[in-house]
Scaffold this active site. Structure first.
Site, PDB file in Angstrom:
ATOM      1  N   ASP A 115      37.808  35.708  11.204  1.00  0.00           N
ATOM      2  CA  ASP A 115      38.391  34.643  12.024  1.00  0.00           C
ATOM      3  C   ASP A 115      39.923  34.739  12.015  1.00  0.00           C
ATOM      4  OD1 ASP A 115      37.633  32.011  13.366  1.00  0.00           O
ATOM      5  OD2 ASP A 115      39.056  31.264  11.888  1.00  0.00           O
ATOM      6  N   GLU A 160      32.744  51.001  -0.454  1.00  0.00           N
ATOM      7  CA  GLU A 160      31.958  51.207  -1.678  1.00  0.00           C
ATOM      8  C   GLU A 160      30.466  51.084  -1.390  1.00  0.00           C
ATOM      9  OE1 GLU A 160      33.054  48.583  -4.884  1.00  0.00           O
ATOM     10  OE2 GLU A 160      35.185  48.899  -4.421  1.00  0.00           O
TER      11      GLU A 160
HETATM   12  C1  GLC Z   1      38.670  30.855  15.635  1.00  0.00           C
HETATM   13  C2  GLC Z   1      37.288  30.317  15.877  1.00  0.00           C
HETATM   14  C3  GLC Z   1      37.403  28.903  16.347  1.00  0.00           C
HETATM   15  C4  GLC Z   1      38.083  28.075  15.276  1.00  0.00           C
HETATM   16  C5  GLC Z   1      39.431  28.692  14.887  1.00  0.00           C
HETATM   17  C6  GLC Z   1      39.917  28.119  13.582  1.00  0.00           C
HETATM   18  O1  GLC Z   1      39.397  30.969  16.800  1.00  0.00           O
HETATM   19  O2  GLC Z   1      36.608  31.135  16.784  1.00  0.00           O
HETATM   20  O3  GLC Z   1      36.148  28.340  16.647  1.00  0.00           O
HETATM   21  O4  GLC Z   1      38.286  26.771  15.736  1.00  0.00           O
HETATM   22  O5  GLC Z   1      39.328  30.078  14.681  1.00  0.00           O
HETATM   23  O6  GLC Z   1      39.137  28.579  12.522  1.00  0.00           O
END
Ligand code: GLC
Length: 564
Positions: A219, A269
């Site tokens: 993310d 790994e």
């Molecule tokens: C990313 C995710 C989104 C979330 C953001 C904060 O963009 O896809 O859904 O709100 O990160 O974690």
């Protein structure tokens, strides 16, 4: 089209199916667990719900599933506010359930990708609780980004920065200090210079890799490293800084790749090595390619098709550029039309052209509707089917967001008091109307499995976001019974893709119509998309699959797959 269409893009010679390379041309299905299938009737989708739908995933023909966060969370941001990275939310299941679905998916040859959220934790994570229980300047506070407030008693935020979901990006903790949260205030940003933070994620990656997870979706991978000077720049000053320099104080800093190099050592790994795909909304494909390097995460989302209009010229240059960049980075390209953050593409393509506007702004156009006035639903679906068949024929991996295989539309009419997304609630609370418009709940409504209310087979009872009546027509049950449904189109396309997808190469075939794209894959597989409205002649060869009934000519807004 232009002469560069004729250039053969001979990319990597590696076979697509070697065990370590399974991801290069995988069809990956994104599951948003709370909205997929509910096994215990509490209105919230869960892991055992996913388990019950493994046969559906097999029939759909996907190679992997990516599970959006299922970790313990107060759901301030749909689970992207994680309390504990190494557990399952009790409302969603248990670690034993997780092991069971991993085994069940592996038994049928489907890989498992989990979501890692490393830029921020939730404000209920043990590290953040310790930070709040410790004084300013303590090592516990140093795991996050705390600053003294301005004003006599620190009563003013350290800077005027806005969070992505609206409102200030700084939250006071009552003792004159404030912490940075790029997203909701329940999502404090980590300080990645702190060794404990690095260790927390190495431990987490190992935890899931040891449980048999095949890969990770990372993310906001471009935001982890920050370098904040003593005197913080204003929001206006920040906006002027070059985001491609690698030295921006908040975004896409070059040192972030040291983190991913360390993760790569860990991934390698394992046998086969664990994979990763970066969500990195960076300014250029060159910057994105750095996240996809084999020494780093290995792959990065390319959101270019998702942010484009249904337009031959845009699609052509996006494909050409991305194949070039992914080949240069040693990766394969990724293709995405929908995910849990944007207006579903069946609806988006029925809206007026985006012309480069933020895809999330699309929601503003459907304020009135159900789906709504201002949206040409049929056209949206027609184009979505054509764009999907185009995408599924491209070299590289294809990401499919749950429900798009049903041609589902965005649900526009959700009463404000039932909306959950902080992109909506925070901007309302702040009296702001963020660029997200209605927020992202409209693409997160629980899936319709059957034609019958109360929850269209999602669970025994209701669903945590309201499902509209028209969901019945888009249900799995209704579409299974209709030979030309979008579901049956996806099933046929994914089955054929399995047979046809060999080397990662694509050769453009020139056309004399600016609205038509035509390309060849190895072994006689040809793809033609008519982005215009008028029919055009079909090329020779046998039509194997088409996004719309084809009779002698290629109708407008249609894709065909042909073999020669
Ligand atoms: C990313 C995710 C989104 C979330 C953001 C904060 O963009 O896809 O859904 O709100 O990160 O974690």
């Amino acid at each position: 089209m232009s002469t560069d269409q004729t250039a053969q893009q001979a990319l990597t010679p590696e076979p697509a199916d070697s065990a370590a390379d399974w991801w290069r041309q995988a069809a990956v299905y994104q599951i948003y667990p709370r909205s997929f299938a509910d096994s215990n009737g509490d209105g919230i989708g869960d892991l055992r719900g996913i388990l019950s739908r493994v046969p559906y995933l097999v029939q759909l023909g996907v190679d992997a599933v990516w599970l959006s966060p299922f970790y313990p969370s107060a759901l301030a941001d749909g689970g992207y506010d994680v309390d504990d990275y190494r557990d399952v939310d009790p409302r969603i299941g248990t670690l034993a359930d997780f092991d069971e679905i991993t085994a069940a998916l592996h038994d049928v040859g489907i890989k498992v990708i989990v979501d890692i959220v490393p830029n921020h934790s939730s404000d209920r994570h043990a590290f953040f609780r310790a930070a709040l229980a410790s004084p300013a300047g303590s090592p516990e506070r140093d795991r996050y980004i705390f600053r003294d407030g301005l004003g006599e008693n620190g009563e003013l935020p350290p800077a005027d920065w806005r969070s992505v979901f609206g409102g200030s990006a700084w939250e006071p903790v009552g003792d004159g200090q404030w912490y940075l949260h790029t997203f909701a205030k329940e999502q404090p940003d980590f300080n990645w210079d702190h060794p404990d933070v690095r260790q927390e994620f190495l431990t987490t990656l190992r935890f899931w890799s040891d449980r048999g997870v095949d890969g990770f979706r990372v993310d906001v991978a471009h935001l982890l490293m920050k370098d904040l000077p003593g005197d913080l720049p204003s929001a206006a000053e920040l906006a002027l800084l070059d985001e491609t320099s690698g030295r921006h104080p908040l975004k896409d800093r070059d040192e972030v790749h040291d983190i991913y190099a360390e993760w790569r050592e860990l991934f390698d790994e394992y046998d086969p090595p664990r994979t990763a795909v970066a969500e990195a909304w960076v300014s250029t494909p060159e910057r994105r390619a750095r996240y996809a390097s084999p020494e780093g995460l290995g792959q990065a989302f390319n959101f270019d098709l998702l942010t484009a209009d249904f337009d031959a010229g845009q699609f052509h240059s996006i494909v050409t550029d991305n194949l070039r960049h992914s080949a240069a980075s040693g990766s394969s390209s990724t293709w995405v039309l929908s995910n849990h953050d944007v207006v579903r593409h069946a609806t988006r393509y029925g809206l007026p052209p985006l012309h480069g506007r933020d895809v999330k702004q699309g929601a503003e156009w459907i304020i009135a509707g159900a789906p709504a006035d201002g949206v040409d639903l049929e056209r949206g679906e027609r184009r979505a089917r054509a764009a999907t068949l185009f995408l599924l024929a491209l070299p590289g991996s294809a990401y499919i967001y749950q429900g798009e295989e049903l041609g589902l539309h965005e649900v526009a009419r959700i009463p404000g008091d039932q909306r959950q997304d902080p992109a909506y609630t925070r901007s309302l609370a702040q009296g702001e109307w963020s660029s997200d418009g209605l927020g992202r709940d409209g693409c997160r409504v629980p899936l319709p499995w059957t034609t019958k209310p109360p929850s269209f087979g999602f669970g025994a009872d209701g669903a945590h976001l309201p499902q509209p009546e028209w969901f019945a027509d888009y249900s799995v049950e209704a579409e299974e019974a209709a030979p030309d449904s979008t579901l049956n189109l996806y099933r046929r396309a994914l089955a054929l893709r399995h047979q046809l997808q060999t080397e990662e190469s694509l050769e453009w075939v020139p056309t004399d119509d600016a609205d038509v794209l035509h390309f060849r894959r190895p072994d006689g597989w040809e793809v033609m998309t008519n982005f215009g409205e008028e029919p055009v002649p079909l090329p020779g060869g046998q039509v194997m699959l088409s996004s719309r009934r084809v009779d002698g000519e290629l109708p407008g807004e249609t894709t065909v797959w042909i073999v020669r």
